[in-house]
Design a protein around this motif. Structure first.
Motif, PDB file in Angstrom:
ATOM      1  N   THR A  56      49.115 111.253  -2.180  1.00  0.00           N
ATOM      2  CA  THR A  56      49.647 111.729  -3.458  1.00  0.00           C
ATOM      3  C   THR A  56      50.424 110.638  -4.179  1.00  0.00           C
ATOM      4  N   ASN A  59      48.311 107.964  -5.773  1.00  0.00           N
ATOM      5  CA  ASN A  59      47.600 108.427  -6.962  1.00  0.00           C
ATOM      6  C   ASN A  59      48.542 108.831  -8.091  1.00  0.00           C
ATOM      7  N   GLU A  65      55.936 111.933 -11.049  1.00  0.00           N
ATOM      8  CA  GLU A  65      55.045 112.044  -9.887  1.00  0.00           C
ATOM      9  C   GLU A  65      55.409 111.035  -8.820  1.00  0.00           C
TER      10      GLU A  65
ATOM     11  N   GLU B 119      51.064 117.884  -7.478  1.00  0.00           N
ATOM     12  CA  GLU B 119      49.789 118.459  -7.926  1.00  0.00           C
ATOM     13  C   GLU B 119      50.006 119.348  -9.152  1.00  0.00           C
ATOM     14  N   GLN B 124      46.799 118.641 -11.599  1.00  0.00           N
ATOM     15  CA  GLN B 124      45.635 118.084 -10.923  1.00  0.00           C
ATOM     16  C   GLN B 124      44.772 119.144 -10.264  1.00  0.00           C
TER      17      GLN B 124
END
Lengths: 123, 484
Positions: A56, A59, A65, B119, B124
């Motif tokens: 994760t 990416n 993130e 996510e 995503q």
């Protein structure tokens, strides 16, 4: 040829079902005396989440993130390393009467006890 | 080409890792093979972590520019997280093992929750199915994280008393329902079925906030002696969360390892609950209320105190002694001193065994580990089912720091809160010594008729101090012929 893994919904359920049965059987064999190392050992096993965390984070494309991904890897790594350290430590302590002192700490303690029993302390 | 090769290597290494993790747990079936089992699992894990860096060759075009920074972050997080946890894991006292396990478990749950958060924030996941799975994993992982932290605080005695607020269970139910509704709304908004009232990031933040809050609220009312069950439940939760996120990331190794732990946690939870004769639901959602009072029938007999030295000397001349250690022994750190005394007895030809109740201690099997740490060989340690028949032939049962697990009321008194719980038959031994700090009641708050039985004698004092006096008294008799 591609090695991209793709698991559809039903396949996932099958994997979960078979693994749950396997887990039940594997864990059912463990004697009660080892339940604490078993628990910290299985705790270590789910530390594989760190692999998902690394995926994760690699990416990640926004600062948010990246920050959360960093936390994921940090916590996952802690789970793995801590779980392994305590499990390995606990399992090293279990010994039979047959071969008494493999553990260095116990060897030292046994030696001390032997010395004490030869020269009993006058209270 | 590079992508294909990395995918092939990652896939193969993960496959091997999944096998090694399962094989490692398989070897836990005996204390002889278990130490190599954890090493095998460790090798698998290390390989999987190293191979996961090959994912750098497979990242999307969007993430490519950030790659150098991301690799640095990943390496830093790995080194810091693993370093600190390794150091803590090496240093932590064996008595503090339940706290440590709770904390490391919470970290795993937090990691699974964080993966889900990335996510979700990055949008995503597409489609209702994956989205629901992601949210479910996020919910379970978050509950496991905050719940484990509370469990850690309780076990570490930072939080002393279980919280009893009337109506808290109903409030908790409402909180969980609210969390599920926010989750459902996120799904609707994402697939375009509903216009979001708030922006998506806000909804996700609220979802995680409520999930974390629920984990805290759920754990606060649970008492110390129920902790074995709580730790097992959160272990299962983290496993489940990891398995679900494994599906979202399309990583079968995570799915298998997570589900394996989920099953393990479930099995241990049920075993613990059975040993306490309480349902899992009751332990998690109802606590021993202080308000529930019950009239206990009058107890015949009296408490008969004896000196530790007399008890020690009596056991020196007994044929067989069964020791029932409880949490009180661990609190006074008396395991090593107890084993010193046992070695003296063994040298004098007394047969000694340790009888362990499944819920002795603060996590399943904790007492076994504490005795192992003190150097007690595991062939002297026997479990409830295997030893219970032997009490009636034993000369002495030495109950040290245990209470509810030897309460004969559990067999006879239907009104007792512990009725039906399997107990150790210490009352059937010819003579029973109970080492206790005072006349206090056990965790269940009930008087133990065993202490008043005709063949029971009370040795008052701290468990470790009593062991020392017993040892000195026996040593004072002079070395027996058997011991050189």
């Amino acid at each position: 040829m591609s090695f991209q893994i793709s698991i559809g919904g039903f396949i996932a359920v099958y994997i979960f079902m078979v693994t749950a049965f396997a887990g039940w059987v594997i864990i059912g064999r463990v004697p009660a005396i080892l339940h604490t190392p078993l628990m910290s050992g299985s705790n270590f096993v789910h530390g594989i989440v760190v692999v998902g965390g690394i995926f994760t984070l690699l990416n990640a494309s926004t600062p948010l993130e990246q920050a959360i991904g960093f936390v994921a890897v940090l916590l996952g790594a802690g789970n793995v390393a801590g779980g392994f350290a305590v499990t390995q430590r606990m399992l090293a302590m279990f010994q039979t009467s047959g071969h008494p002192t493999k553990h260095p700490k116990h060897a030292k303690r046994a030696a001390l006890a032997a010395v004490k029993s030869i020269s009993p302390k006058k209270a | 080409m590079l992508i294909t090769i990395s995918q092939l290597i990652i896939g193969s290494v993960d496959l091997i890792a999944a096998f090694l993790l399962m094989f490692g747990l398989w070897r836990m079936a005996s204390p002889v093979t278990a130490p190599s089992g954890i090493l095998v699992a460790g090798v698998g894990m290390l390989a999987a972590v190293v191979a996961s860096f090959l994912y750098v060759f497979t990242v999307d075009a969007v993430a490519k520019p950030h790659l150098p920074l991301n690799i640095g972050l990943a390496a830093a997080a790995l080194i810091i997280g693993a370093g600190v946890a390794w150091w803590c894991g090496r240093k932590v006292a064996i008595t503090a093992m339940p706290q440590a396990v709770a904390l490391f478990n919470g970290m795993g749950g937090g990691a699974a929750g964080a993966i889900a958060a990335v996510e979700l924030f990055g949008s995503q996941t597409h489609g209702v199915g994956p989205l629901v799975v992601t949210l479910l994993g996020a919910l379970i992982g978050s509950i496991s994280l905050s719940g484990s932290v509370i469990a850690w605080a309780k076990l570490d005695a930072l939080l002393k008393k279980p919280l009893h607020v009337p109506g808290l269970q109903i409030f908790n139910g409402v909180v969980l329902l609210a969390c599920l509704m926010v989750g459902a709304y996120i799904v609707f908004a994402a697939v375009g079925g509903a216009a979001p009232v708030l922006t998506m990031p806000h909804l996700i933040e609220i979802f995680f906030g409520i999930a974390l809050l629920y984990g805290i609220l759920m754990t606060l009312p649970i008492g110390g002696a129920d902790m074995p069950v709580v730790i097992s439940v959160y272990n299962a939760f983290t496993g489940l969360a990891v398995g679900l996120e494994g599906f979202v990331l399309q990583n079968p190794a995570l799915m298998i390892a997570g589900m394996l732990v989920g099953a393990a946690g479930l099995l241990l939870t049920l075993l613990m609950a059975k040993a306490m004769n309480r349902s899992v639901a009751k332990i998690l959602f109802a606590s021993f209320g202080p308000g529930k009072k019950r009239k206990q029938g009058a107890i015949k007999g009296s408490l008969k105190p004896v000196q530790a030295s007399d008890a020690g000397i009596f056991m020196r001349y007994a044929k067989s002694v069964i020791i029932v250690p409880g949490y009180g022994l661990a609190v006074s750190q008396g395991q090593g001193k107890l084993y010193d005394f046992v070695k003296l007895l063994q040298a004098a030809g007394v047969s000694v065994k340790f009888a362990i109740h499944p819920v002795a201690g603060r996590m399943p099997g904790q007492m076994d580990v504490l005795l192992a740490e003190a150097g007690v060989p595991y062939d002297l340690i026997v479990q409830l089912a295997d030893v219970n028949e032997e009490f009636k032939d034993a000369d002495v049962a030495l109950v040290i720091g245990a209470n509810d697990v030897v309460n004969p009321e559990a067999r006879t008194d239907k009104t007792s809160p512990i009725y039906g719980m399997p107990i150790l038959n210490a009352d059937q031994a010819k003579k029973c010594y109970v080492v206790k700090r005072g006349d206090g009641k056990g965790y269940a708050g009930i008087v133990n008729p065993l202490f008043y039985a005709d063949n029971t004698f009370m040795v008052y004092g701290d468990a470790a101090a009593v062991c020392v006096s017993m040892t000195e008294a026996v040593r004072g008799l002079g070395a027996p012929a058997a011991a050189a």
